[in-house]
Motif scaffolding. Structure first.
Motif, PDB file in Angstrom:
ATOM      1  N   ILE A  38       0.913  -1.361  -0.049  1.00 47.37           N
ATOM      2  CA  ILE A  38       0.169   0.078  -0.033  1.00 47.37           C
ATOM      3  C   ILE A  38       0.922   1.257  -0.066  1.00 47.37           C
ATOM      4  CG2 ILE A  38      -1.575   1.285   1.355  1.00 47.37           C
ATOM      5  CD1 ILE A  38      -2.906  -1.203   2.268  1.00 47.37           C
ATOM      6  N   ALA A  39       1.763   1.253   0.884  1.00 51.72           N
ATOM      7  CA  ALA A  39       2.893   2.366   0.856  1.00 51.72           C
ATOM      8  C   ALA A  39       3.494   2.660  -0.447  1.00 51.72           C
ATOM      9  CB  ALA A  39       3.920   1.984   1.878  1.00 51.72           C
ATOM     10  N   ALA A  40       3.724   1.631  -1.191  1.00 49.21           N
ATOM     11  CA  ALA A  40       4.413   1.757  -2.623  1.00 49.21           C
ATOM     12  C   ALA A  40       3.682   2.343  -3.486  1.00 49.21           C
ATOM     13  CB  ALA A  40       4.928   0.456  -3.057  1.00 49.21           C
ATOM     14  N   TYR A  41       2.081   2.001  -3.536  1.00 45.07           N
ATOM     15  CA  TYR A  41       1.132   2.505  -4.299  1.00 45.07           C
ATOM     16  C   TYR A  41       0.877   3.788  -4.047  1.00 45.07           C
ATOM     17  CZ  TYR A  41      -3.570   2.562  -6.459  1.00 45.07           C
ATOM     18  OH  TYR A  41      -4.586   3.217  -7.062  1.00 45.07           O
ATOM     19  N   ALA A  42       0.655   3.980  -2.628  1.00 43.12           N
ATOM     20  CA  ALA A  42       0.264   5.554  -2.196  1.00 43.12           C
ATOM     21  C   ALA A  42       1.582   6.658  -2.358  1.00 43.12           C
ATOM     22  CB  ALA A  42      -0.070   5.554  -0.779  1.00 43.12           C
ATOM     23  N   ASN A  43       2.641   6.213  -2.171  1.00 39.33           N
ATOM     24  CA  ASN A  43       3.848   7.148  -2.608  1.00 39.33           C
ATOM     25  C   ASN A  43       3.851   7.616  -4.028  1.00 39.33           C
ATOM     26  OD1 ASN A  43       6.066   8.564  -1.296  1.00 39.33           O
ATOM     27  ND2 ASN A  43       7.556   6.968  -2.650  1.00 39.33           N
ATOM     28  N   GLY A  44       3.739   6.390  -5.078  1.00 36.69           N
ATOM     29  CA  GLY A  44       3.771   6.676  -6.441  1.00 36.69           C
ATOM     30  C   GLY A  44       2.400   7.413  -6.729  1.00 36.69           C
ATOM     31  N   THR A  45       1.293   6.924  -6.408  1.00 37.41           N
ATOM     32  CA  THR A  45       0.202   7.717  -6.548  1.00 37.41           C
ATOM     33  C   THR A  45       0.285   9.132  -6.295  1.00 37.41           C
ATOM     34  OG1 THR A  45      -1.362   5.743  -6.368  1.00 37.41           O
ATOM     35  CG2 THR A  45      -2.432   7.779  -6.535  1.00 37.41           C
ATOM     36  N   ALA A  46       0.654   9.507  -5.126  1.00 34.25           N
ATOM     37  CA  ALA A  46       0.906  10.673  -4.870  1.00 34.25           C
ATOM     38  C   ALA A  46       1.839  11.669  -5.818  1.00 34.25           C
ATOM     39  CB  ALA A  46       1.770  10.986  -3.236  1.00 34.25           C
ATOM     40  N   GLY A  47       3.001  11.084  -6.288  1.00 31.67           N
ATOM     41  CA  GLY A  47       3.953  11.619  -6.844  1.00 31.67           C
ATOM     42  C   GLY A  47       3.388  11.735  -8.344  1.00 31.67           C
ATOM     43  N   ASP A  48       2.660  10.813  -8.752  1.00 31.87           N
ATOM     44  CA  ASP A  48       1.710  11.038 -10.010  1.00 31.87           C
ATOM     45  C   ASP A  48       0.794  12.242 -10.012  1.00 31.87           C
ATOM     46  OD1 ASP A  48       1.515   7.390 -10.684  1.00 31.87           O
ATOM     47  OD2 ASP A  48       3.105   8.843 -11.006  1.00 31.87           O
ATOM     48  N   ALA A  49       0.433  12.264  -8.955  1.00 30.13           N
ATOM     49  CA  ALA A  49      -0.651  13.552  -8.777  1.00 30.13           C
ATOM     50  C   ALA A  49      -0.182  14.669  -8.652  1.00 30.13           C
ATOM     51  CB  ALA A  49      -1.296  13.310  -7.315  1.00 30.13           C
ATOM     52  N   VAL A  50       1.268  14.931  -8.095  1.00 31.94           N
ATOM     53  CA  VAL A  50       2.068  16.083  -7.924  1.00 31.94           C
ATOM     54  C   VAL A  50       2.595  16.573  -9.431  1.00 31.94           C
ATOM     55  CG1 VAL A  50       4.018  17.350  -7.030  1.00 31.94           C
ATOM     56  CG2 VAL A  50       2.533  15.972  -5.609  1.00 31.94           C
ATOM     57  N   VAL A  51       3.126  15.418  -9.980  1.00 24.39           N
ATOM     58  CA  VAL A  51       3.778  15.735 -11.677  1.00 24.39           C
ATOM     59  C   VAL A  51       2.315  16.001 -12.592  1.00 24.39           C
ATOM     60  CG1 VAL A  51       4.730  14.628 -13.443  1.00 24.39           C
ATOM     61  CG2 VAL A  51       5.746  14.376 -11.093  1.00 24.39           C
ATOM     62  N   GLU A  52       1.351  15.534 -12.331  1.00 21.66           N
ATOM     63  CA  GLU A  52       0.092  15.779 -13.081  1.00 21.66           C
ATOM     64  C   GLU A  52       0.106  17.059 -13.001  1.00 21.66           C
ATOM     65  OE1 GLU A  52      -1.582  13.452 -14.813  1.00 21.66           O
ATOM     66  OE2 GLU A  52      -3.281  14.853 -15.426  1.00 21.66           O
ATOM     67  N   GLU A  53       0.222  17.814 -11.708  1.00 19.88           N
ATOM     68  CA  GLU A  53      -0.530  19.109 -11.531  1.00 19.88           C
ATOM     69  C   GLU A  53       0.499  19.808 -11.985  1.00 19.88           C
ATOM     70  OE1 GLU A  53      -3.109  20.064  -9.733  1.00 19.88           O
ATOM     71  OE2 GLU A  53      -2.784  22.103  -9.743  1.00 19.88           O
ATOM     72  N   GLN A  54       1.793  19.555 -11.701  1.00 16.76           N
ATOM     73  CA  GLN A  54       2.847  20.779 -11.761  1.00 16.76           C
ATOM     74  C   GLN A  54       3.863  20.430 -12.878  1.00 16.76           C
ATOM     75  OE1 GLN A  54       3.789  21.260  -7.811  1.00 16.76           O
ATOM     76  NE2 GLN A  54       5.723  20.266  -8.120  1.00 16.76           N
ATOM     77  N   GLY A  55       3.890  19.350 -13.156  1.00 16.96           N
ATOM     78  CA  GLY A  55       4.875  18.639 -14.158  1.00 16.96           C
ATOM     79  C   GLY A  55       6.247  18.401 -13.195  1.00 16.96           C
ATOM     80  N   TYR A  56       7.436  17.973 -13.958  1.00 23.04           N
ATOM     81  CA  TYR A  56       8.490  17.517 -13.092  1.00 23.04           C
ATOM     82  C   TYR A  56       8.917  18.576 -11.918  1.00 23.04           C
ATOM     83  CZ  TYR A  56       8.111  13.279 -15.608  1.00 23.04           C
ATOM     84  OH  TYR A  56       7.858  12.123 -16.223  1.00 23.04           O
ATOM     85  N   GLY A  57      10.350  18.466 -11.554  1.00 20.85           N
ATOM     86  CA  GLY A  57      10.853  19.304 -10.442  1.00 20.85           C
ATOM     87  C   GLY A  57      10.141  19.077  -9.358  1.00 20.85           C
ATOM     88  N   LEU A  58       9.713  17.979  -8.931  1.00 17.39           N
ATOM     89  CA  LEU A  58       8.975  17.633  -7.737  1.00 17.39           C
ATOM     90  C   LEU A  58       9.978  17.537  -6.450  1.00 17.39           C
ATOM     91  CD1 LEU A  58       6.566  14.606  -7.263  1.00 17.39           C
ATOM     92  CD2 LEU A  58       9.004  14.307  -6.413  1.00 17.39           C
ATOM     93  N   LEU A  59       9.373  18.209  -5.567  1.00 15.92           N
ATOM     94  CA  LEU A  59      10.301  18.014  -4.319  1.00 15.92           C
ATOM     95  C   LEU A  59       9.485  16.950  -3.553  1.00 15.92           C
ATOM     96  CD1 LEU A  59      10.371  21.847  -3.128  1.00 15.92           C
ATOM     97  CD2 LEU A  59      12.119  20.568  -4.632  1.00 15.92           C
ATOM     98  N   ALA A  60      10.524  16.266  -2.410  1.00 12.40           N
ATOM     99  CA  ALA A  60       9.810  15.161  -1.932  1.00 12.40           C
ATOM    100  C   ALA A  60       8.703  15.643  -0.691  1.00 12.40           C
ATOM    101  CB  ALA A  60      10.945  14.658  -0.965  1.00 12.40           C
ATOM    102  N   SER A  61       9.030  16.957  -0.434  1.00 11.50           N
ATOM    103  CA  SER A  61       7.948  17.692   0.543  1.00 11.50           C
ATOM    104  C   SER A  61       6.629  17.756  -0.342  1.00 11.50           C
ATOM    105  CB  SER A  61       8.549  18.930   1.154  1.00 11.50           C
ATOM    106  OG  SER A  61       9.174  19.791   0.073  1.00 11.50           O
ATOM    107  N   ASP A  62       6.644  17.880  -1.622  1.00  8.76           N
ATOM    108  CA  ASP A  62       5.325  18.060  -2.109  1.00  8.76           C
ATOM    109  C   ASP A  62       4.717  16.683  -2.200  1.00  8.76           C
ATOM    110  OD1 ASP A  62       6.089  20.445  -3.288  1.00  8.76           O
ATOM    111  OD2 ASP A  62       6.988  19.549  -5.305  1.00  8.76           O
ATOM    112  N   LEU A  63       5.143  15.602  -1.962  1.00 12.28           N
ATOM    113  CA  LEU A  63       4.310  14.347  -1.617  1.00 12.28           C
ATOM    114  C   LEU A  63       3.317  14.543  -0.572  1.00 12.28           C
ATOM    115  CD1 LEU A  63       7.227  11.736  -2.721  1.00 12.28           C
ATOM    116  CD2 LEU A  63       5.354  12.459  -3.973  1.00 12.28           C
ATOM    117  N   LEU A  64       3.765  15.085   0.470  1.00 15.22           N
ATOM    118  CA  LEU A  64       2.998  15.110   1.807  1.00 15.22           C
ATOM    119  C   LEU A  64       1.678  15.494   1.579  1.00 15.22           C
ATOM    120  CD1 LEU A  64       5.853  16.602   4.173  1.00 15.22           C
ATOM    121  CD2 LEU A  64       5.522  14.224   3.807  1.00 15.22           C
ATOM    122  N   GLY A  65       1.349  16.686   1.005  1.00 14.53           N
ATOM    123  CA  GLY A  65       0.195  17.024   0.747  1.00 14.53           C
ATOM    124  C   GLY A  65      -0.707  15.924  -0.015  1.00 14.53           C
ATOM    125  N   ALA A  66      -0.166  15.322  -0.646  1.00 11.82           N
ATOM    126  CA  ALA A  66      -0.927  14.355  -1.656  1.00 11.82           C
ATOM    127  C   ALA A  66      -1.226  12.927  -1.256  1.00 11.82           C
ATOM    128  CB  ALA A  66       0.095  14.200  -3.038  1.00 11.82           C
TER     129      ALA A  66
END
Ligand SMILES: NC(=O)C1=CN([C@@H]2O[C@H](COP(=O)(O)OP(=O)(O)OC[C@H]3O[C@@H](n4cnc5c(N)ncnc54)[C@H](O)[C@@H]3O)[C@@H](O)[C@H]2O)[C@H](O)CC1
Ligand code: K
Length: 478
Positions: free
Chosen positions: A441-469
């Motif tokens: 579940i953690a792998a799935y959620a971490n990746g899903t959060a990362g996909d949501a952030v990149v979807e929203e803002q493109g690359y340049g993702l910060l690890a801290s961006d994942l927290l809110g997602a």
């Protein structure tokens, strides 16, 4: 190989996410039931179909449609059609009406009359039975047992607990049982069971999906601490890692996140978030002298996450080794701390979260093909007696028994800190799920959060961006 009712529901949901709808599965289930009835009856025989208002009944409606052409079919619905609990069962009921196949509504147990059928198809209750048998389902079960007929049960005999085989009150005494996809644990050892393949792709079990999140349902009567007191042992050379990890644990639903870190950086770690409970130990980095107190604190927590930002100094690794040797709970091990796992003697339930390089350093396999890696990681996990989550384009998770792969995530997540976030989510999940499921579940959620952030803002993702997602990744989709 058996599958529990809860796992079956998760696999159903994962199949739907892979474009194999539950309605298609119901059609396959009904077709398999019709074949089983044809095995025990002759064309023209009378078939009494008793249907509950859930998908067990839905399967029976589909079977009725297949059998109506050459059997004398009569369908009894236990209740009013508008109370049928799922769209797909309702649609299959409507198809019977449109085809003018004989149906009747049984609104109370006195109205139940199966006649004198050659065959009874028991579609009253399946894996969705809960609590003491209610009417008219209970009377339907008794009537099926009284009938002088061959009884075929849908998925499980109604009234039986699919996972244990227990019969709390009454259950259908089936002559044949057609169960779907895999044997249910409660049916093990019986010789009257046919396991019908209903077209669920293996991917629905292998790949982590939205169905795996169903186990996160929360009991409304829960109170503080039910969802985990997570303790991060980290920091030293680095200050951000333990803070990211502990915040991720809170975002993934932990009730309390403690951070045990060197007092030299305690102020900085606390500065990242008021939500963290920072418990400093003396000095600049973790050392063996700190272990005794840490073990005492850890005994009051549900899960420990050891490694984020600790660095790999020799005395720090000695301290990690001593801690794990004395710890008997569940520990997520990440970053440099992973080096000590292969040679530490511990009773702890370890969840290791290496990337592929760290896995190789641990003596684990290094292969590019994810399916080959999955098989080798399963073997490595079994030998190690630990759960391994090895990160990659396809994350691979195995405890030696269960092996899963996760396809969420994107190349933007190679940025530093995403592993600390993953370790934090894993720790939070481990306080309510078994280790392999927690890691999946953690792998799935971490990746899903990362996909949501990149979807929203493109690359340049910060690890801290994942927290809110993280919350939406875990609780947003069903
Ligand atoms: N992949 C698969 O295995 C598939 C299985 N299918 C079938 O779906 C059922 C499970 O369906 P579900 O709707 O979850 O539950 P049930 O139909 O078993 O029962 C719910 C139904 O029964 C009523 N009910 C529950 N408890 C009681 C009780 N104690 N007394 C009286 N009535 C009760 C409840 O109100 C509902 O109306 C599975 O077994 C398979 O047959 C899918 O069709 C296809 C994929
Ligand atoms: K049944």
């Amino acid at each position: 190989m058996t599958i529990t009712a809860a796992r079956m529901a998760a696999v159903d949901r994962n199949a739907a996410a892979l474009d194999v709808s539950t309605k298609q599965l119901m059609e396959s289930s009904g077709h398999a039931l019709a074949r089983a009835v044809r095995d025990v009856a002759e064309p023209g025989d009378s078939v009494a179909i008793v249907a509950g208002r859930g998908n067990n009944g839905g399967d029976a409606f589909v079977a009725a449609r297949f059998l109506a052409s050459d059997f004398d079919v009569a369908v009894s619905l236990l209740g009013r059609p508008e109370t049928i609990t799922t769209d797909i069962a309702r649609e299959n009921w409507a198809a019977l009406q449109a085809a003018e196949i004989e149906t009747k509504r049984v609104l109370d147990s006195t109205a139940l009359d199966l006649g004198d059928p050659d065959v009874v198809l028991d579609g009253v209750l399946g894996t969705g039975v809960t609590g003491a048998l209610r009417e008219p389902e209970r009377s339907a079960i008794v009537a099926a047992n009284k009938a002088d007929a061959t009884v075929v049960s849908v998925d499980v005999p109604s009234g039986m607990d699919a996972d244990t085989g227990d019969v709390a009150d009454v259950a259908v005494e089936a002559d044949r049982i057609v169960t779907f996809h895999k044997l249910k644990p409660g049916l093990e050892g019986r010789d009257d069971v046919t396991v019908a393949d209903i077209g669920i792709p293996a991917a629905a079990e292998m790949f982590v999906g939205p169905g795996d999140l169903l186990s996160l349902e929360r009991d409304p009567t829960a109170h503080k601490g039910d969802f985990g007191r997570v303790m991060v042992i980290g920091g030293g050379p680095y200050t951000g890692a333990p803070a990211l990890c502990a915040q991720a644990a809170l975002r993934a639903g932990a009730d309390l996140a403690y951070v045990a870190c060197p007092d030299a950086i305690a102020g900085e770690v606390q500065g990242y978030a008021a939500d963290l409970i920072v418990e400093p130990f003396a000095g600049e980095c973790l050392q063996p002298r700190h272990v005794e107190d840490l073990l005492a604190d850890a005994a009051e927590r549900d899960v420990v996450i050891i490694g984020p930002g600790l660095g790999g100094a020799n005395d720090t690794l000695d301290a990690v080794r001593d801690f794990l040797a004395g710890y008997e709970g569940t520990a997520v091990v990440d970053a440099d701390a992973l080096q000590v796992v292969p040679d530490v003697d511990t009773d702890a339930d370890l969840i290791c979260t290496p990337h592929q390089g760290e896995l190789a350093t641990m003596g684990g396999p290094r292969v590019d093909d994810w399916e080959e890696r999955a098989a080798l990681v399963a073997e490595f996990a079994a030998n190690l007696g630990a759960t391994i989550l090895v990160k990659g384009a396809y994350d691979v998770i195995s405890d030696g028994e269960t092996t899963r792969a996760n396809r969420t995530g994107n190349p933007g997540m190679t940025v530093g800190g995403t592993g600390d976030v993953l370790a934090g989510i894993t720790g939070a999940m481990a306080s309510t799920q078994d280790s392999a499921q927690a890691a999946a579940i953690a792998a799935y959620a971490n990746g899903t959060a990362g996909d949501a952030v990149v979807e929203e803002q493109g690359y340049g993702l910060l690890a801290s961006d994942l927290l809110g997602a993280i919350p939406t990744a875990l609780w947003g989709e069903r």
